[in-house]
Design an enzyme around this catalytic site. Structure first.
Site, PDB file in Angstrom:
ATOM      1  N   GLU A  49      38.545  44.758  43.710  1.00 41.04           N
ATOM      2  CA  GLU A  49      39.395  45.539  44.607  1.00 41.04           C
ATOM      3  C   GLU A  49      38.806  45.607  46.018  1.00 41.04           C
ATOM      4  O   GLU A  49      39.533  45.538  47.013  1.00 41.04           O
ATOM      5  CB  GLU A  49      39.591  46.950  44.050  1.00 41.04           C
ATOM      6  N   HIS A  64      39.775  51.217  41.545  1.00 41.98           N
ATOM      7  CA  HIS A  64      40.343  51.520  42.854  1.00 41.98           C
ATOM      8  C   HIS A  64      39.577  52.628  43.574  1.00 41.98           C
ATOM      9  O   HIS A  64      39.820  52.862  44.759  1.00 41.98           O
ATOM     10  CB  HIS A  64      41.814  51.934  42.731  1.00 41.98           C
ATOM     11  N   HIS A 124      45.687  41.921  50.992  1.00 39.71           N
ATOM     12  CA  HIS A 124      44.972  42.483  49.835  1.00 39.71           C
ATOM     13  C   HIS A 124      45.400  41.787  48.545  1.00 39.71           C
ATOM     14  O   HIS A 124      44.556  41.337  47.760  1.00 39.71           O
ATOM     15  CB  HIS A 124      45.264  43.982  49.747  1.00 39.71           C
ATOM     16  N   GLU A 125      46.711  41.712  48.317  1.00 40.76           N
ATOM     17  CA  GLU A 125      47.194  41.178  47.036  1.00 40.76           C
ATOM     18  C   GLU A 125      46.911  39.686  46.889  1.00 40.76           C
ATOM     19  O   GLU A 125      46.500  39.227  45.822  1.00 40.76           O
ATOM     20  CB  GLU A 125      48.690  41.461  46.887  1.00 40.76           C
ATOM     21  N   TYR A 133      38.191  42.562  35.624  1.00 33.96           N
ATOM     22  CA  TYR A 133      38.855  43.732  36.191  1.00 33.96           C
ATOM     23  C   TYR A 133      38.493  44.994  35.406  1.00 33.96           C
ATOM     24  O   TYR A 133      39.315  45.600  34.713  1.00 33.96           O
ATOM     25  CB  TYR A 133      40.363  43.511  36.197  1.00 33.96           C
ATOM     26  N   ASP A 163      42.057  53.719  35.080  1.00 36.66           N
ATOM     27  CA  ASP A 163      41.953  52.718  36.147  1.00 36.66           C
ATOM     28  C   ASP A 163      40.811  51.749  35.861  1.00 36.66           C
ATOM     29  O   ASP A 163      40.080  51.361  36.754  1.00 36.66           O
ATOM     30  CB  ASP A 163      41.760  53.411  37.505  1.00 36.66           C
ATOM     31  N   HIS A 210      43.483  38.984  45.778  1.00 38.06           N
ATOM     32  CA  HIS A 210      43.215  38.969  44.331  1.00 38.06           C
ATOM     33  C   HIS A 210      43.352  37.552  43.773  1.00 38.06           C
ATOM     34  O   HIS A 210      42.604  37.154  42.868  1.00 38.06           O
ATOM     35  CB  HIS A 210      44.183  39.903  43.609  1.00 38.06           C
TER      36      HIS A 210
END
Length: 922
Positions: A424, A497, A400-401, A415, A492, A404
């Protein structure tokens, strides 16, 4: 997430059958499809065989297709080729020599011929290029706006590790980010300084744009991408990395990971110890130890014999989590390289660095329950265990990270709002794909299931069932966060998210298939194309077509185009891609000329809440090989209306009249199903409205069950008033019936009083003589029973039955009382006994021939003659004893066209004589 909505704004000028509604005829015959963005500029143009554009004709193309002005120019920033033979050339827009942020356009060519073009373009008018503030003044404003205690430039060693320098500010034009996603009349831009602000306490990193004229903070584009919103001693053998000064050898090793068992990893012999450094993949993969500080030291995890065992690393410090981080980064690199031909996240072999045991609390966070990409490296917190997460180094978290980072070097989705939600979503998609490839026995469609330690949660997010973890599975549906807001860290960035669940669920449906009805009532049936094919479409969508401020609507357009590029127009993959977006509420279903399969017939059609002029119809959804797009509601054989959901309120009905309804489903190709079951409805008398009555609290007692005639209803409802008028029973004039009421107590048994009311004359109240049909004094008896006799004078047809239970007293019909409950039902008053199919004479002295009815059988009209009609009335009753018509006799015939075919009885009443005769309706 970038739009404002929940409406989806996207316009297409020329459309194929798979795509969108045509709104205008395109005059350029070289174009097969043109989609417009919210500001009216082209976001995607595809060309047909009549086009002679070459990939090298970019200046001509931009002039002709975008009406590029003389003071604007495009500069090429990147050129890449893919496995399908396409060349993708990306260009950056400049206005009067100043870069327009996010304004990129890409030309897609094959064999030298231009196939399509897409991107963000702004027609800028009267833009001022002279700033009022200096770069230093703007930087001071940026620092003041950030308000951090400490910045990375204050720690030169950490800054060098991140290859980060104190920002000087870049002068750019910034589009109107506040109103992205709503229809804009102008392409407004602001002259701004752009600063990459990296704060270390509290931790944050992002591009902050300061108005070069006013000094106002215009927009913040977060660089640090967390795993989730507010996701809730020294490590072994920590030594400084002296690898640059040591003789090194790369070798394979066994590693007892925390979450994935023993796996093979690549390490490096540095001096006399082995460290977590893999030099076989791209520019390298290295895993460091932050040693529970909020810093990025060059401290390695080491092992003496290169056998990284659980006995050594499964300790209270959770050092085996570092083995997961290292193996996860290797598997992530392999996925991108093998499946998509991508060399690391930047496609240029960038080194992947991971830092484990990072102390988020020391960086200003409330706990260590997070992991993030900071624009340069992977960073993992240790978690808090019970009530939060375990150390956050699971494989899908790593995927996942690092995903990005891939986004940064491809679509670079801003974002915030819809673009941020897709940012995301893509990271979750890549985490699932990497986990599926490297560890297929894990929960592919759960995000973070290995680290989850919170009670009541299976994972951080679910791609197969987003609602289970508080995410929407439908655009604008349940749990959708309104993106019409100013993005901040506290909201957020307008729910990135949360709303990512829509893209997650699209990918899940595209991969494995699904049928059902979404939150906006669209019925869908998608055949999955496998996760491997879905991943190729998703990657092409992100890497080739999406731009910084793309919306979900843009993703649909480009996703379909990606499927066409890969599998061909009209392919099963194009159909599935289109219908998967339809399933999550984005755009229409696929329309193809070859679809001849009709939907299944709607089932379980039922009517409820009937009044004198309306009735509510509900039914079970139909299914289709592609998608059900709506339903037609028929009154008899006449189309009454259409619905997109499985309910419809029929209006404009006549009081005391019988109707028959049915429903048919239809799909996007125009196929129509067989009819549902029919439902017969008789409307009530006109203007019937009943008073309200309820118990204010059912916490201690309520009605548990009511039995009357064929009504046998066990109620679990806890409202003080429950409307059960859809439940009914016939009750004949002159007949006695037993009513049974069972109270339900939460704990203590209390004394309750009861009353039952029936509106016998159907005038909308219970105040007439005899309409309080039964009462029971207070008692603790359970159940209570009584007898109700329907009077011979009761009006035939459907009326209201009210049942009331009140603590410590007998309720009245329109009372609101402290404790207890009220329930309303329907009762259909019928004539006494069965209806005979022979001629009936109520008055023996009356001669039946005094009334003549004709024709018999009747079609549309029934004539009545003789016995002076003045003052005479009539009622029409079906064989169930239900009154289906009434009125005053006149010289005009009686309209029976709305009656169903069958046998009826007409009661003729002159005031002195009452004669009942039969007739047949054809």
């Amino acid at each position: 997430m970038k739009s404002i909505l929940p409406k989806i704004v996207a316009t297409t000028v020329v459309a194929f059958s798979f795509s969108f509604s045509a709104v205008a005829q395109e005059t350029d015959k070289r174009i097969s499809q043109k989609s417009l963005s919210e500001n009216g500029e082209p976001s995607l143009i595809t060309f047909n065989e009549k086009s002679t554009y070459k990939g090298s004709d970019y200046e001509k193309v931009f002039k002709e297709q975008l009406a590029l002005k003389d003071n604007q120019s495009f500069a090429k920033v990147k050129s890449e080729s893919d496995r399908e033979g396409f060349t993708h050339e990306k260009f950056q827009l400049y206005e009067q020599g100043i870069k327009v942020e996010f304004a990129n356009y890409t030309l897609h060519s094959k064999n030298g011929k231009l196939e399509s073009m897409n991107g963000e373009f702004y027609k800028i008018v009267n833009a001022k290029i002279k700033p009022s503030l200096s770069a230093q003044e703007a930087f001071n404003r940026a620092v003041a706006h950030t308000g951090a205690k400490k910045y990375l430039w204050d720690s030169p060693q950490d800054a060098a590790a991140m290859d980060y320098k104190k920002p000087k500010g870049e002068l750019v034009f910034l589009p109107d980010m506040e109103n992205q996603g709503v229809e804009r009349i102008t392409d407004k831009v602001r002259l701004a300084y752009k600063f990459d602000i990296y704060a270390t306490n509290p931790l944050s990193r992002g591009d902050l744009y300061i108005d070069a004229v006013t000094g106002q903070a215009l927009f913040y584009n977060a660089t640090i991408k967390h795993l989730g919103e507010n996701s809730h001693g020294k490590s072994k053998a920590a030594v400084k990395d002296n690898s640059s000064n040591s003789k090194m050898a790369i070798v394979s090793a066994n590693a007892a990971t925390r979450y994935s068992g023993t796996q093979t990893i690549e390490t490096t012999l540095s001096g006399s110890s082995y460290i977590l450094l893999d030099g076989t993949r791209g520019g390298g993969i290295q895993t460091y130890n932050s040693s529970r500080t909020a810093t990025y030291p060059t401290t390695n995890f080491t092992d003496a014999d290169n056998n990284w065992t659980a006995a050594e690393y499964n300790n209270t410090n959770k050092d085996n989590g570092a083995l997961d981080a290292h193996w996860g980064a290797e598997m992530t690199y392999d996925y991108w390289s093998t499946v998509h031909g991508r060399n690391s996240f930047d496609n240029a072999g960038a080194k992947i660095k991971s830092y484990v045991h990072y102390n988020l609390i020391a960086a200003g966070y409330p706990d260590n329950n997070n992991a993030f990409w900071n624009g340069s490296v992977m960073t993992y917190g240790d978690g808090s265990g019970t009530g939060g997460f375990d150390i956050l180094t699971a494989m899908d978290v790593a995927g996942h990270e690092i995903g990005h980072a891939v986004c940064t070097y491809t679509a670079n989705l801003a974002y915030q709002k819809e673009s941020g939600a897709m940012n995301e979503g893509f990271s979750d998609i890549w985490g699932a794909c990497i986990e599926y490839r490297a560890a297929p026995t894990k929960g592919t469609w759960l995000v973070g299931e290995d680290i989850e330690r919170r009670s009541g949660h299976a994972a951080l997010r679910s791609m197969s069932d987003p609602n289970s973890e508080g995410q929407p599975d439908t655009y604008g549906g349940t749990y959708w966060k309104n993106v019409n807001c100013t993005p901040t860290n506290s909201n957020d960035y307008c729910g990135v998210h949360t709303n990512s669940g829509v893209l997650n669920h699209w990918f899940y449906i595209l991969s494995v298939g699904k049928s059902g009805t979404n939150d906006i009532g669209s019925v869908y049936n998608v055949t999955g194309i496998t996760i491997d094919k879905a991943a190729k479409i998703a990657y092409r969508l992100e890497s080739v077509y999406l731009t910084a401020n793309s919306t979900f609507a843009n993703a649909r357009t480009s996703g379909i185009q990606s499927a066409i590029d890969l599998y061909g127009a009209g392919s099963a993959e194009v159909i599935a891609t289109t219908n998967a977006f339809y399933a999550v509420g984005v755009g229409a279903a696929y329309v193809g000329s070859g679809d001849t399969t009709p939907p299944s017939a709607p089932a379980s059609l039922a009517a409820s809440g009937t009044t004198g002029t309306t009735t509510n119809l509900t039914w079970t959804a139909s299914t289709d090989n592609v998608a059900v797009t709506g339903y037609d509601v028929y009154q008899g054989t006449t189309l009454k209306g259409t619905a997109t959901t499985t309910n419809y309120t029929v209006t404009g009905l006549t009081a005391l009249t019988a109707y028959t309804f049915s429903v048919k489903a239809k799909d996007a190709a125009g196929n129509v199903s067989a009819a549902s079951n029919t439902v017969n409805v008789t409307t009530l008398a006109a203007g019937v409205t009943y008073c309200a009555s309820k118990g204010n609290s059912t916490a201690d007692e309520k009605i548990g069950k009511v039995v009357f005639g064929t009504i046998n209803n066990t109620s679990t409802g806890t409202a003080g008033y429950e409307n059960f008028t859809a439940i009914s029973s016939n009750a004949a004039q002159g007949t006695a019936y037993t009513i049974t009421i069972t109270p339900s107590w939460t704990a203590t048994v209390y004394t309750e009083g009861y009353a039952v009311f029936i509106d016998y004359n159907q005038d909308g109240d219970f105040s007439d003589a005899g309409e309080t049909v039964w009462t029971k004094a207070t008692s603790k008896t359970t159940p209570v029973t009584g007898t109700i006799t329907i009077p011979a004078t009761a009006t035939l047809g459907t009326t209201r039955l009210r049942v009331s239970m009140k603590y410590n007293g007998i309720p009245t019909s329109c009372e609101a009382f402290s404790y207890g409950q009220v329930e309303d039902y329907s009762v259909n008053i019928t004539a006494s006994g069965p209806v005979a199919i022979t001629e009936l004479v109520a008055d023996a002295s009356a001669v039946s021939s005094e009334f003549a009815i004709y024709p018999n059988p009747a079609d549309k009209e029934l004539n009545v003659s003789s016995l002076g009609k003045t003052g005479s009335t009539f009622k029409i009753i079906n064989t169930l004893g239900q009154q289906v018509g009434s009125g005053q006799l006149s010289d005009n015939p009686i309209d029976v066209s709305k009656l169903n075919a069958g046998i009826y009885v007409i009661e003729l009443n002159s005031g002195q004589k009452r004669v009942t005769k039969k007739f047949i309706k054809k």
